[in-house]
Design a protein around this motif. Structure first.
Motif, PDB file in Angstrom:
ATOM      1  N   ILE A   7     -24.190   3.262  43.335  1.00 39.24           N
ATOM      2  CA  ILE A   7     -23.850   2.178  44.241  1.00 39.24           C
ATOM      3  C   ILE A   7     -24.374   2.558  45.617  1.00 39.24           C
ATOM      4  CG2 ILE A   7     -21.974   0.788  45.194  1.00 39.24           C
ATOM      5  CD1 ILE A   7     -22.098   0.765  42.079  1.00 39.24           C
ATOM      6  N   THR A   8     -25.254   1.749  46.172  1.00 38.50           N
ATOM      7  CA  THR A   8     -25.763   2.004  47.516  1.00 38.50           C
ATOM      8  C   THR A   8     -25.538   0.780  48.375  1.00 38.50           C
ATOM      9  OG1 THR A   8     -27.998   1.398  46.791  1.00 38.50           O
ATOM     10  CG2 THR A   8     -27.477   3.736  46.851  1.00 38.50           C
ATOM     11  N   LEU A   9     -25.199   1.033  49.624  1.00 34.02           N
ATOM     12  CA  LEU A   9     -24.997  -0.054  50.564  1.00 34.02           C
ATOM     13  C   LEU A   9     -26.255  -0.235  51.384  1.00 34.02           C
ATOM     14  CD1 LEU A   9     -22.098   0.878  49.727  1.00 34.02           C
ATOM     15  CD2 LEU A   9     -21.371  -0.187  51.854  1.00 34.02           C
ATOM     16  N   LYS A  10     -26.470  -1.438  51.835  1.00 35.57           N
ATOM     17  CA  LYS A  10     -27.639  -1.736  52.652  1.00 35.57           C
ATOM     18  C   LYS A  10     -27.544  -0.962  53.967  1.00 35.57           C
ATOM     19  CE  LYS A  10     -28.454  -6.034  50.331  1.00 35.57           C
ATOM     20  NZ  LYS A  10     -28.514  -7.470  50.355  1.00 35.57           N
ATOM     21  N   PRO A  11     -28.687  -0.669  54.591  1.00 34.95           N
ATOM     22  CA  PRO A  11     -28.711   0.165  55.799  1.00 34.95           C
ATOM     23  C   PRO A  11     -27.755  -0.280  56.908  1.00 34.95           C
ATOM     24  CG  PRO A  11     -30.928  -0.156  55.000  1.00 34.95           C
ATOM     25  CD  PRO A  11     -30.040  -1.042  54.168  1.00 34.95           C
ATOM     26  N   GLY A  12     -27.544  -1.566  57.078  1.00 39.44           N
ATOM     27  CA  GLY A  12     -26.683  -2.040  58.152  1.00 39.44           C
ATOM     28  C   GLY A  12     -25.207  -2.047  57.821  1.00 39.44           C
ATOM     29  N   ALA A  13     -24.845  -1.602  56.621  1.00 37.90           N
ATOM     30  CA  ALA A  13     -23.441  -1.626  56.201  1.00 37.90           C
ATOM     31  C   ALA A  13     -22.627  -0.629  57.023  1.00 37.90           C
ATOM     32  CB  ALA A  13     -23.328  -1.312  54.724  1.00 37.90           C
ATOM     33  N   SER A  14     -21.412  -1.010  57.328  1.00 34.57           N
ATOM     34  CA  SER A  14     -20.532  -0.154  58.127  1.00 34.57           C
ATOM     35  C   SER A  14     -19.811   0.871  57.248  1.00 34.57           C
ATOM     36  CB  SER A  14     -19.485  -1.016  58.837  1.00 34.57           C
ATOM     37  OG  SER A  14     -18.570  -1.541  57.883  1.00 34.57           O
ATOM     38  N   PRO A  15     -19.281   1.936  57.855  1.00 37.95           N
ATOM     39  CA  PRO A  15     -18.479   2.901  57.090  1.00 37.95           C
ATOM     40  C   PRO A  15     -17.282   2.227  56.413  1.00 37.95           C
ATOM     41  CG  PRO A  15     -19.055   3.817  59.228  1.00 37.95           C
ATOM     42  CD  PRO A  15     -19.487   2.371  59.233  1.00 37.95           C
ATOM     43  N   GLU A  16     -16.737   1.195  57.046  1.00 36.25           N
ATOM     44  CA  GLU A  16     -15.615   0.469  56.450  1.00 36.25           C
ATOM     45  C   GLU A  16     -16.044  -0.245  55.169  1.00 36.25           C
ATOM     46  OE1 GLU A  16     -16.502   0.168  59.751  1.00 36.25           O
ATOM     47  OE2 GLU A  16     -14.870   1.411  60.545  1.00 36.25           O
ATOM     48  N   GLN A  17     -17.262  -0.785  55.154  1.00 37.07           N
ATOM     49  CA  GLN A  17     -17.765  -1.453  53.955  1.00 37.07           C
ATOM     50  C   GLN A  17     -17.962  -0.445  52.823  1.00 37.07           C
ATOM     51  OE1 GLN A  17     -21.010  -3.309  56.060  1.00 37.07           O
ATOM     52  NE2 GLN A  17     -20.206  -5.349  55.614  1.00 37.07           N
ATOM     53  N   LEU A  18     -18.375   0.774  53.165  1.00 35.27           N
ATOM     54  CA  LEU A  18     -18.515   1.828  52.163  1.00 35.27           C
ATOM     55  C   LEU A  18     -17.152   2.162  51.560  1.00 35.27           C
ATOM     56  CD1 LEU A  18     -20.083   3.995  50.622  1.00 35.27           C
ATOM     57  CD2 LEU A  18     -19.837   5.477  52.634  1.00 35.27           C
ATOM     58  N   GLU A  19     -16.154   2.329  52.405  1.00 34.53           N
ATOM     59  CA  GLU A  19     -14.803   2.628  51.916  1.00 34.53           C
ATOM     60  C   GLU A  19     -14.268   1.486  51.062  1.00 34.53           C
ATOM     61  OE1 GLU A  19     -13.188   5.544  51.974  1.00 34.53           O
ATOM     62  OE2 GLU A  19     -15.059   6.255  52.850  1.00 34.53           O
ATOM     63  N   LYS A  20     -14.538   0.264  51.465  1.00 33.03           N
ATOM     64  CA  LYS A  20     -14.100  -0.908  50.705  1.00 33.03           C
ATOM     65  C   LYS A  20     -14.764  -0.926  49.323  1.00 33.03           C
ATOM     66  CE  LYS A  20     -13.989  -5.955  50.888  1.00 33.03           C
ATOM     67  NZ  LYS A  20     -14.411  -7.146  51.612  1.00 33.03           N
ATOM     68  N   ALA A  21     -16.049  -0.586  49.262  1.00 40.64           N
ATOM     69  CA  ALA A  21     -16.763  -0.550  47.985  1.00 40.64           C
ATOM     70  C   ALA A  21     -16.181   0.525  47.073  1.00 40.64           C
ATOM     71  CB  ALA A  21     -18.256  -0.292  48.215  1.00 40.64           C
ATOM     72  N   LYS A  22     -15.866   1.699  47.630  1.00 35.81           N
ATOM     73  CA  LYS A  22     -15.277   2.771  46.822  1.00 35.81           C
ATOM     74  C   LYS A  22     -13.906   2.362  46.304  1.00 35.81           C
ATOM     75  CE  LYS A  22     -15.918   6.157  49.798  1.00 35.81           C
ATOM     76  NZ  LYS A  22     -15.998   7.492  50.411  1.00 35.81           N
ATOM     77  N   GLU A  23     -13.106   1.739  47.152  1.00 36.05           N
ATOM     78  CA  GLU A  23     -11.775   1.299  46.739  1.00 36.05           C
ATOM     79  C   GLU A  23     -11.880   0.226  45.659  1.00 36.05           C
ATOM     80  OE1 GLU A  23      -7.833   1.120  46.178  1.00 36.05           O
ATOM     81  OE2 GLU A  23      -8.928   2.638  47.303  1.00 36.05           O
ATOM     82  N   SER A  24     -12.822  -0.689  45.809  1.00 30.56           N
ATOM     83  CA  SER A  24     -13.028  -1.728  44.809  1.00 30.56           C
ATOM     84  C   SER A  24     -13.412  -1.112  43.463  1.00 30.56           C
ATOM     85  CB  SER A  24     -14.113  -2.692  45.282  1.00 30.56           C
ATOM     86  OG  SER A  24     -14.337  -3.705  44.337  1.00 30.56           O
ATOM     87  N   ALA A  25     -14.275  -0.111  43.493  1.00 31.64           N
ATOM     88  CA  ALA A  25     -14.688   0.568  42.262  1.00 31.64           C
ATOM     89  C   ALA A  25     -13.485   1.221  41.585  1.00 31.64           C
ATOM     90  CB  ALA A  25     -15.763   1.608  42.563  1.00 31.64           C
ATOM     91  N   ARG A  26     -12.637   1.882  42.370  1.00 29.05           N
ATOM     92  CA  ARG A  26     -11.442   2.530  41.816  1.00 29.05           C
ATOM     93  C   ARG A  26     -10.489   1.493  41.211  1.00 29.05           C
ATOM     94  NH1 ARG A  26     -11.486   5.157  46.975  1.00 29.05           N
ATOM     95  NH2 ARG A  26     -12.581   7.131  46.826  1.00 29.05           N
ATOM     96  N   GLN A  27     -10.311   0.370  41.899  1.00 25.05           N
ATOM     97  CA  GLN A  27      -9.409  -0.667  41.409  1.00 25.05           C
ATOM     98  C   GLN A  27      -9.888  -1.265  40.090  1.00 25.05           C
ATOM     99  OE1 GLN A  27      -9.067  -3.433  44.667  1.00 25.05           O
ATOM    100  NE2 GLN A  27      -7.531  -2.196  45.721  1.00 25.05           N
ATOM    101  N   GLN A  28     -11.184  -1.203  39.846  1.00 22.50           N
ATOM    102  CA  GLN A  28     -11.757  -1.730  38.608  1.00 22.50           C
ATOM    103  C   GLN A  28     -11.782  -0.682  37.498  1.00 22.50           C
ATOM    104  OE1 GLN A  28     -15.503  -3.872  39.298  1.00 22.50           O
ATOM    105  NE2 GLN A  28     -14.911  -3.915  41.444  1.00 22.50           N
ATOM    106  N   GLY A  29     -11.163   0.456  37.743  1.00 20.99           N
ATOM    107  CA  GLY A  29     -11.104   1.497  36.718  1.00 20.99           C
ATOM    108  C   GLY A  29     -12.197   2.535  36.824  1.00 20.99           C
ATOM    109  N   GLY A  30     -12.972   2.482  37.903  1.00 18.15           N
ATOM    110  CA  GLY A  30     -14.060   3.438  38.079  1.00 18.15           C
ATOM    111  C   GLY A  30     -13.580   4.766  38.642  1.00 18.15           C
ATOM    112  N   THR A  31     -14.345   5.811  38.366  1.00 18.08           N
ATOM    113  CA  THR A  31     -14.081   7.145  38.891  1.00 18.08           C
ATOM    114  C   THR A  31     -15.292   7.573  39.701  1.00 18.08           C
ATOM    115  OG1 THR A  31     -12.760   7.676  36.940  1.00 18.08           O
ATOM    116  CG2 THR A  31     -13.529   9.531  38.277  1.00 18.08           C
ATOM    117  N   ILE A  32     -15.092   7.849  40.992  1.00 20.80           N
ATOM    118  CA  ILE A  32     -16.192   8.303  41.849  1.00 20.80           C
ATOM    119  C   ILE A  32     -16.584   9.711  41.403  1.00 20.80           C
ATOM    120  CG2 ILE A  32     -16.954   8.775  44.215  1.00 20.80           C
ATOM    121  CD1 ILE A  32     -16.105   5.829  43.843  1.00 20.80           C
TER     122      ILE A  32
END
Length: 71
Positions: A7-32
């Motif tokens: 999972i990669t975020l676009k260059p202009g993505a904020s650190p908050e968007q990265l954290e949101k993506a990780k949290e979303s992945a965890r909520q869907q049953g994913g393991t970082i």
């Protein structure tokens, strides 16, 4: 069978968007499994085909992890 995705975020993505993506992945049953340092992104393992909801975010690029080959 679990599937790994990069999972990669676009260059202009904020650190908050990265954290949101990780949290979303965890909520869907994913393991970082790995967090990248040079780019905003991570590798996540999903137990099934739940990754599709991450793909709906315009700041995120999802790619199934696989063997890299040089041509």
């Amino acid at each position: 069978m679990p599937t790994m995705y990069n999972i990669t975020l676009k260059p202009g993505a904020s650190p908050e968007q990265l954290e949101k993506a990780k949290e979303s992945a965890r909520q869907q049953g994913g393991t970082i499994k790995h967090e990248f340092t040079l780019i905003k992104g991570f590798t996540v393992e999903f137990p099934n085909e739940t990754v599709h909801t991450l793909q709906t975010d315009e700041h995120i690029h999802v790619e199934q992890d696989g063997e890299a080959r040089a041509q």
